[in-house]
Scaffold this active site. Sequence first.
Site, mmCIF file in Angstrom:
data_model
loop_
_atom_site.group_PDB
_atom_site.id
_atom_site.type_symbol
_atom_site.label_atom_id
_atom_site.label_comp_id
_atom_site.label_asym_id
_atom_site.label_seq_id
_atom_site.Cartn_x
_atom_site.Cartn_y
_atom_site.Cartn_z
ATOM 1 N N ASP A 1 0.865 -1.178 0.000
ATOM 2 C CA ASP A 1 0.000 0.000 0.000
ATOM 3 C C ASP A 1 0.902 1.227 0.000
ATOM 4 O OD1 ASP A 1 -1.831 2.058 0.837
ATOM 5 O OD2 ASP A 1 -3.108 0.528 1.724
ATOM 6 N N ARG B 1 -0.511 4.467 0.151
ATOM 7 C CA ARG B 1 -1.333 5.636 0.463
ATOM 8 C C ARG B 1 -0.764 6.417 1.640
ATOM 9 N NH1 ARG B 1 -7.062 2.896 0.882
ATOM 10 N NH2 ARG B 1 -5.742 1.179 1.534
#
Length: 476
Positions: free
Chosen positions: A384, A386
Amino acid sequence: MPPMVESATGFTLGCDHCVSGSPNEQAAFNFEAAFGQMKLKEGQGQEKSNAWGRDQKRGEYNTKSHVVLTTHPRRGSPIQIKWGATSPAERGPIIATLSQPRLRNAIGTHNGSYSVYRSIAVAAGKMDPMFRPDLHNTAPPVMIPPNPSWFDPTKIVSMDPWGHMIVDSYGSHLKEGVDIRPTIAITKAHIQMLELVEAMEKGRLQADGNILQSDGSCVVTKAAIEHVWYLPGVAQRFNITEATLRRCMFEQTGGMFPELITRSDLEVFLPPIGGLTVYIFGPAEYLQDPSKVCTVRVHDECNGSDVFGSDICTCRPYLVHGIEECVRTAQNGGVGVIVYFRKEGRSLGEVTKFLVYNARKRQEGGDRAETYFHRTACVAGVEDMRFQELMPDALHWLGITKIDKLISMSDMKYNAITGSGIKVLERVPIPDDMIPADAHVEIDAKMYAGYYVPEEKRAIINDDFVKQSKGRGLDA
Ligand SMILES: [Zn+2]
């Protein structure tokens, strides 16, 4: 003045700030001097376009003209930025215009990733590189006023809290001719989603003629926000040095912004990435009032689901559930907020995301929750990207200090929000009947990996549970 050099492209290269003066003169460089010189140049009228190298006859850049490099350390910016200052005057305007290179006190430029399209517009002769926006009548119809978080240089590091108040805050600069641009725009809108009409038909929502109209449309205030990163603050958020941050951003963008390395005097960077949009349901002034109930969903873009309704993830249903909860909260005298971040495919982008989908569905044993994160890391190098550390900035900009209902199961989002000092009273999972057919792999893998699990489900989230969760095949 150093000699001009011929570059591989045929352009002559030089540095804007090398054009005048001894070191003593340079030390005396200040805003008035820079601005005076700039106005003198602009006064030459017809010359101004030529200064940028445009051959006006053919609409193309003249390869013999002077390309202005911005990479050398200067004698300081004419207008210093004091991040976190209590007034816009003391903080100083962020000047990222390309039309006044001597006044720039930021690295990068406006409009995020769209600046690349602007370069094509200019190159194709469709746009004057010296164009200045006419900001008449562009002021926000709803104001987000300053709150104490604006004055804490650590609370907001990835956006300019004064970004929507440029005309009021820096009117005198604008009158003088300084090219300062808004990085936030606020407007009002009606939004309509089919699921909200369905929610009304099923009795989950009722029209009130104010927040929710009888045709299923919602009346919202929305704010578009471009990233403005205060690099020392961003580095601190990730617990790394500013030097490491600058070097990695320089290298990982293919050297797109040499000033990250050469201009340590410039501490603000406008990265060429997608921004975020805030949707407010109910009175915006309630956001700063902890006595009002506040519902929030922070949502990361998923074009495949949000727009096209793909059933491999829970994105759009969770977004819709968030909007439903925001509407209910506003109808009951509170305020709801959706923050929509352009972080497509966990900030990995859609190409990586679709490759991962294929890899998940073709792996031995088929698509399953057990290997969900691993398959992403195989293709992307990371599970991930983000990194929710910067996400709470938008909430602090709005003045939120307490969230009654957080419509998210993400532990990363929850930890970032509470870690930044905002209280969260309740976390709201997506209702089971809203999880699409093929999305159980995703939500089950996330719950197993540490996402929020409601009390009644905790006993069943174990090794067997994650092994059983399977998705559809690629050809099914
Ligand atoms: Zn999705």
